[in-house]
Scaffold this motif. Structure first.
Motif, mmCIF file in Angstrom:
data_model
loop_
_atom_site.group_PDB
_atom_site.id
_atom_site.type_symbol
_atom_site.label_atom_id
_atom_site.label_comp_id
_atom_site.label_asym_id
_atom_site.label_seq_id
_atom_site.Cartn_x
_atom_site.Cartn_y
_atom_site.Cartn_z
ATOM 1 N N CYS A 65 9.020 3.789 1.235
ATOM 2 C CA CYS A 65 8.530 2.423 1.011
ATOM 3 C C CYS A 65 7.738 2.304 -0.286
ATOM 4 O O CYS A 65 7.843 1.316 -1.001
ATOM 5 N N HIS A 70 9.125 -1.362 -1.122
ATOM 6 C CA HIS A 70 9.534 -2.168 0.035
ATOM 7 C C HIS A 70 8.711 -3.452 0.095
ATOM 8 O O HIS A 70 7.484 -3.404 0.165
ATOM 9 N N CYS A 73 5.594 -4.771 2.867
ATOM 10 C CA CYS A 73 5.448 -3.607 3.731
ATOM 11 C C CYS A 73 4.096 -2.967 3.458
ATOM 12 O O CYS A 73 3.735 -2.737 2.307
ATOM 13 N N GLU A 75 3.214 -0.019 4.064
ATOM 14 C CA GLU A 75 3.390 1.347 3.570
ATOM 15 C C GLU A 75 3.564 1.384 2.058
ATOM 16 O O GLU A 75 3.422 2.432 1.444
ATOM 17 N N TRP A 115 14.593 1.866 5.415
ATOM 18 C CA TRP A 115 13.252 2.103 4.878
ATOM 19 C C TRP A 115 12.491 3.060 5.784
ATOM 20 O O TRP A 115 12.638 3.017 7.014
ATOM 21 N N CYS A 117 9.555 3.056 6.793
ATOM 22 C CA CYS A 117 8.728 2.452 7.844
ATOM 23 C C CYS A 117 9.565 2.036 9.055
ATOM 24 O O CYS A 117 9.044 1.871 10.150
HETATM 25 ZN ZN LIG Z 1 8.407 -0.234 4.486
#
Ligand SMILES: [Zn+2]
Length: 137
Positions: A65, A70, A73, A75, A115, A117
């Motif tokens: 991520c 990402h 997100c 992360e 991804w 996550c």
């Molecule tokens: Zn993510």
């Protein structure tokens, strides 16, 4: 007799554990157990996709991520120090990713991006079954 110290041994164990739980390995293991066979990091394809399911015309990228930026997100939050550097780096990664996906699509590949996550404990199962659904679609 095992001459290694306790510390060395536990370090070794830690390495093994983290290796086996990387997002890519989770996906690989899952697909393998489902009977799928694949190539890894095919250099002949744009972006060297992590997993190539030739029979299904599908390639899979498993993205961290942070590195791949990402969207929306938690992360992907950037580190505070040197943030300009990371920003530039991540934006160029995103652009490269987009270009690769475009080239692969033009070559007739279906491109799936997973991804990191999405492979967290509570999401893993649905993410993995989603991949299979898309692959056999
Ligand atoms: Zn993510």
């Amino acid at each position: 007799m095992d001459n290694r110290t306790k510390e060395q041994r536990s370090k070794c164990m830690k390495n093994i554990r983290s290796k086996n739980t990387t997002p890519e390995l989770i996906v690989r293991k899952f697909l393998y157990n489902k009977g799928y066979r694949y190539r890894l990091h095919d250099k002949k394809l744009p972006g060297k996709p992590d997993i190539v399911l030739r029979k299904f015309n599908t390639v899979i990228f498993i993205n961290g991520c942070f590195w791949h930026g990402h969207k929306n997100c938690s992360e992907a939050k950037k580190p505070k120090s040197n943030s300009e550097f990371w920003k530039t780096k991540i934006v160029s990664n995103q652009q490269r990713d987009m270009k690769n996906i475009e080239s692969l699509s033009k070559l007739g590949w279906r491109v799936l991006t997973i991804w990191e996550c999405q492979l967290q404990k509570d999401l893993m199962e649905s993410t993995l079954s989603d991949i299979v659904n898309k692959v056999v679609e």
